[in-house]
Structures are given as C-alpha cells and as structure tokens.
Write a protein that holds these residues in place. Structure first.
Motif, short mmCIF file in Angstrom:
data_model
loop_
_atom_site.label_atom_id
_atom_site.label_comp_id
_atom_site.label_asym_id
_atom_site.label_seq_id
_atom_site.Cartn_x
_atom_site.Cartn_y
_atom_site.Cartn_z
N LEU A 2 0.86 -1.17 0.00
CA LEU A 2 0.00 0.00 0.00
C LEU A 2 0.90 1.23 0.00
CD1 LEU A 2 -1.78 -2.33 1.22
CD2 LEU A 2 -3.03 -0.55 2.45
N CYS A 3 0.53 2.24 -0.79
CA CYS A 3 1.42 3.41 -0.87
C CYS A 3 0.65 4.65 -1.30
CB CYS A 3 2.57 3.16 -1.85
SG CYS A 3 2.07 2.96 -3.58
N SER A 4 1.24 5.79 -0.98
CA SER A 4 0.75 7.08 -1.48
C SER A 4 1.39 7.36 -2.83
CB SER A 4 1.08 8.19 -0.48
OG SER A 4 2.48 8.28 -0.27
N ASP A 5 0.91 8.40 -3.51
CA ASP A 5 1.43 8.67 -4.85
C ASP A 5 2.85 9.21 -4.84
OD1 ASP A 5 0.77 11.18 -3.85
OD2 ASP A 5 0.03 11.93 -5.77
N GLY A 6 3.36 9.56 -3.66
CA GLY A 6 4.77 9.93 -3.57
C GLY A 6 5.69 8.79 -3.93
N LEU A 7 5.20 7.54 -3.81
CA LEU A 7 5.99 6.38 -4.24
C LEU A 7 5.68 6.01 -5.69
CD1 LEU A 7 7.99 4.06 -3.37
CD2 LEU A 7 5.93 2.64 -3.30
N ASP B 71 13.91 -8.78 4.01
CA ASP B 71 13.55 -7.98 5.19
C ASP B 71 12.67 -6.83 4.71
OD1 ASP B 71 13.49 -6.03 7.27
OD2 ASP B 71 15.35 -6.84 8.10
N LEU B 72 11.41 -6.86 5.09
CA LEU B 72 10.46 -5.87 4.58
C LEU B 72 10.81 -4.45 5.00
CD1 LEU B 72 7.02 -7.70 5.00
CD2 LEU B 72 8.46 -7.53 2.95
N ARG B 73 11.40 -4.29 6.15
CA ARG B 73 11.77 -2.95 6.58
C ARG B 73 12.85 -2.37 5.66
NH1 ARG B 73 11.56 0.51 10.80
NH2 ARG B 73 13.43 1.71 11.27
N ILE B 74 13.82 -3.20 5.30
CA ILE B 74 14.87 -2.74 4.38
C ILE B 74 14.26 -2.44 3.01
CG2 ILE B 74 16.96 -3.43 3.16
CD1 ILE B 74 17.77 -4.98 5.67
N ALA B 75 13.34 -3.29 2.56
CA ALA B 75 12.68 -3.05 1.28
C ALA B 75 11.94 -1.71 1.30
CB ALA B 75 11.71 -4.19 0.97
N ALA B 76 11.25 -1.42 2.40
CA ALA B 76 10.53 -0.14 2.50
C ALA B 76 11.49 1.04 2.47
CB ALA B 76 9.70 -0.12 3.78
N GLN B 77 12.61 0.91 3.18
CA GLN B 77 13.61 1.97 3.17
C GLN B 77 14.15 2.22 1.76
OE1 GLN B 77 16.38 0.40 6.02
NE2 GLN B 77 15.40 1.39 7.76
N LYS B 78 14.42 1.16 1.03
CA LYS B 78 14.97 1.31 -0.31
C LYS B 78 13.94 1.88 -1.28
CE LYS B 78 18.72 -2.01 -0.01
NZ LYS B 78 19.42 -3.16 -0.64
N LEU B 79 12.69 1.51 -1.12
CA LEU B 79 11.64 2.08 -1.97
C LEU B 79 11.52 3.58 -1.75
CD1 LEU B 79 8.94 -0.71 -1.62
CD2 LEU B 79 10.03 -0.03 -3.76
N ILE B 80 11.52 4.01 -0.50
CA ILE B 80 11.41 5.43 -0.19
C ILE B 80 12.64 6.18 -0.67
CG2 ILE B 80 11.39 7.09 1.71
CD1 ILE B 80 9.31 5.36 3.08
N ALA B 81 13.81 5.59 -0.50
CA ALA B 81 15.04 6.24 -0.97
C ALA B 81 15.01 6.42 -2.48
CB ALA B 81 16.26 5.41 -0.55
N LEU B 82 14.52 5.41 -3.20
CA LEU B 82 14.44 5.52 -4.66
C LEU B 82 13.45 6.60 -5.07
CD1 LEU B 82 15.28 4.45 -7.43
CD2 LEU B 82 13.47 2.70 -7.23
N ALA B 83 12.30 6.68 -4.40
CA ALA B 83 11.32 7.73 -4.71
C ALA B 83 11.92 9.11 -4.47
CB ALA B 83 10.06 7.54 -3.86
N ASN B 84 12.67 9.26 -3.41
CA ASN B 84 13.30 10.56 -3.12
C ASN B 84 14.41 10.88 -4.11
OD1 ASN B 84 11.73 11.44 -0.95
ND2 ASN B 84 12.94 10.29 0.54
N ASP B 85 15.17 9.87 -4.53
CA ASP B 85 16.22 10.10 -5.52
C ASP B 85 15.65 10.55 -6.85
OD1 ASP B 85 18.22 9.46 -3.76
OD2 ASP B 85 18.45 7.39 -4.44
N ARG B 86 14.52 9.96 -7.24
CA ARG B 86 13.94 10.27 -8.55
C ARG B 86 13.06 11.52 -8.54
NH1 ARG B 86 12.18 4.29 -10.95
NH2 ARG B 86 14.32 3.53 -11.27
N ASP B 87 12.52 11.85 -7.37
CA ASP B 87 11.63 13.01 -7.30
C ASP B 87 11.80 13.73 -5.98
OD1 ASP B 87 9.61 14.85 -7.37
OD2 ASP B 87 8.00 13.44 -7.82
N GLY B 88 11.20 13.21 -4.92
CA GLY B 88 11.32 13.82 -3.60
C GLY B 88 10.41 15.00 -3.38
N GLY B 89 9.52 15.28 -4.33
CA GLY B 89 8.66 16.45 -4.20
C GLY B 89 7.40 16.23 -3.39
N ASP B 90 7.20 15.01 -2.89
CA ASP B 90 5.97 14.71 -2.17
C ASP B 90 6.31 13.82 -0.98
OD1 ASP B 90 3.31 14.62 -1.49
OD2 ASP B 90 2.64 13.61 -3.31
#
Length: 280
Positions: A212-217, A235-254
C-alpha cells in the motif's frame, strides 16, 4: 531522514500468518507530512477469525486546508470501526461502510472547523485480510499492489481525472503520464457528504506481498522497480527503506508512505450461505 511508523512484526496467529513493515517520509521538498498510516492487528486466534487484519494508507490532499488532519481522521476512524465491527461481518460489507463513515466525519469536521467551513480531503487505501482473502477499499490515487512470483500487479484503479480519460479512450497512457493535471483527483474523502468507495476481493497465497502506498511512491517508482526491490530484500523494513530512498532520488517532491505485508501462510476457506468453512 526516514521517519518510522512501524516495524516488521511477525504475526503469532496460527491461521493466516503474515509479517509487515510500514514507513513514511516527508520527502525532499515538503516541510510537513500529510500522509498517515495505521493498522489493526488481532489480539488472538479468535479475533483473527472474527475480524482479521487491517492496513491503511491515507494521503491528505495537498492545497486543501488541514490535509494532515483529514488523513489521520480517516485512518483512526477506520481502525476504530474495524475493531468495533460485529464478529464475522463480511469484509466486502464492512469496508465500504467504514470508508463512508470516515468520509462523513471528515466532511462534517471541515464544515465545523471555522465559521465559513474549510475544505478537508484525503485519499485512502485499506486492505482487510482474513483466512485466504484480502478485501481492498480505496478512494483517490493511493494504491495497492499485489506482488506475486516477482511481478507487481496494481489491484486498485487511480481515481484521477486523467485515469478516467484513459479508461474512456480520450487519452493514451503516455499522454496521461505527461499531463499537467495527472494528480487531479476525481474523488476523495471529505469533498462531499457521500463518496463512491471502490471495493475489490482477492485470494492471497503464501509468499504474496501486498504493498500500500501514497502517490509519492508510485509517481516516480514503477511497478517493475517495486517488484525487484521486494524480491531482492526479504527484510520488509529494508525493502521499505529502499523504496522510499528511490522515490526521493527520482523526485522527492511529495511525502512518501509505504506498507508492505508478506503472507506467510493462509487457511483455505469456502463459503456456504454466507458462512465460512475450512477446505481440505
């Protein structure tokens, strides 16, 4: 900086068994987070049978007043209603009722928030799990993906103006992705007294992962990238961290919010005259 809103937590219930992680981040531009997440876990095996599990992500609508209040109200209303629901109530009946209740509460809070009223709105995506099924309820463009055998399938439809135009054949997928109005919602919680809640019902299998995610991802990160990161990070926590890091690297505006739920085991059930029975 990553802000934790939960952690990987193996379930102790002997029927449906799952683990989950949830994480939210303000992003690189916003000064506050209008996303809100939550969950309701059964206290024991009996409650696992009678109620099940609930996971929710809400994204307060940017540009509206009190978006963060709307998203928190949506999550807290769904959780309270889920816990107070009659034992054994079908999730396909319960979930639209709970989302409509959250919509009404946000709408009335907006009207009462000032002498002239305020506009409060949020998206919501929620999944309720019990036995071997997940019922997904959503309004807006927060999404749910089902990740199975290394592939991520979007099992919600975005309630945006351009998505509706794509479904009608007015715009192509490419035109929609480039449209300046691609984030304009066609429905959300709090805008009107009543809202059209979309419900889908799916079987789940061991090793499935729900996201489940917001459009920021899902704005900057494609489904194929989501599936790859989840596949390579058990490890789902690590997966979540990497997903958020990728979203911020590519955009980060939300703001970016992610919930990951891995199905460890299910209990196969059938239904007869509205009552569940165990399949052999």
């Amino acid at each position: 900086m990553l802000n934790t809103a939960g952690s990987t937590s193996p379930s102790q219930i002997s029927m449906l068994e799952l683990e989950f992680a949830e994480l939210t981040d303000v992003g690189r531009v916003r000064d506050h987070n209008e996303d809100f997440m939550g969950h309701a876990l059964p206290a024991g095996e009996a409650e696992g049978r009678s109620h099940g599990w609930l996971f929710i992500v809400a994204d307060g609508v940017g540009g509206e007043e009190l978006g963060e209040v709307a998203s928190q109200t949506a999550v807290e209303t769904l959780i309270a209603g889920f816990r107070a629901a009659p034992r054994g109530e079908a999730h396909t009946v319960l979930m639209p009722r709970l989302v409509q209740s959250a919509n009404t509460k946000i709408y009335e809070m907006g009207k009462a928030s000032s002498p002239g009223g305020s506009r409060m709105a949020t998206t919501v995506v929620a999944c309720a799990l019990r036995y071997d099924r997940v019922v997904v309820a959503h309004v807006g463009d927060s999404r749910c993906y089902l990740i199975r055998h290394g592939l991520a399938s979007q099992i919600t439809r975005d309630h945006t103006v351009v998505a509706e135009q794509v479904r009608l054949g007015i715009l192509s997928e490419r035109e929609a992705s480039e449209a300046s109005t691609r984030h304009l919602l066609s429905r959300s919680l709090g805008n009107d007294l009543f809202v059209n809640v979309e419900i889908t019902d799916h079987h789940v299998q061991p090793d499935d992962v729900l996201l489940l995610c917001s459009d920021g991802l899902h704005g900057p990160v494609k489904g194929s990238d989501i599936a790859e990161i989840v596949a390579w990070n058990k490890d789902l926590r690590i997966a979540a961290q990497k997903l958020i890091a990728l979203a911020n690297d590519r955009d980060g505006g939300d703001n970016v919010s992610v919930q990951l739920i891995r199905i460890r085991a299910v209990e196969r059930m059938g239904m007869y005259r509205g009552r569940p029975y165990k399949l052999r």
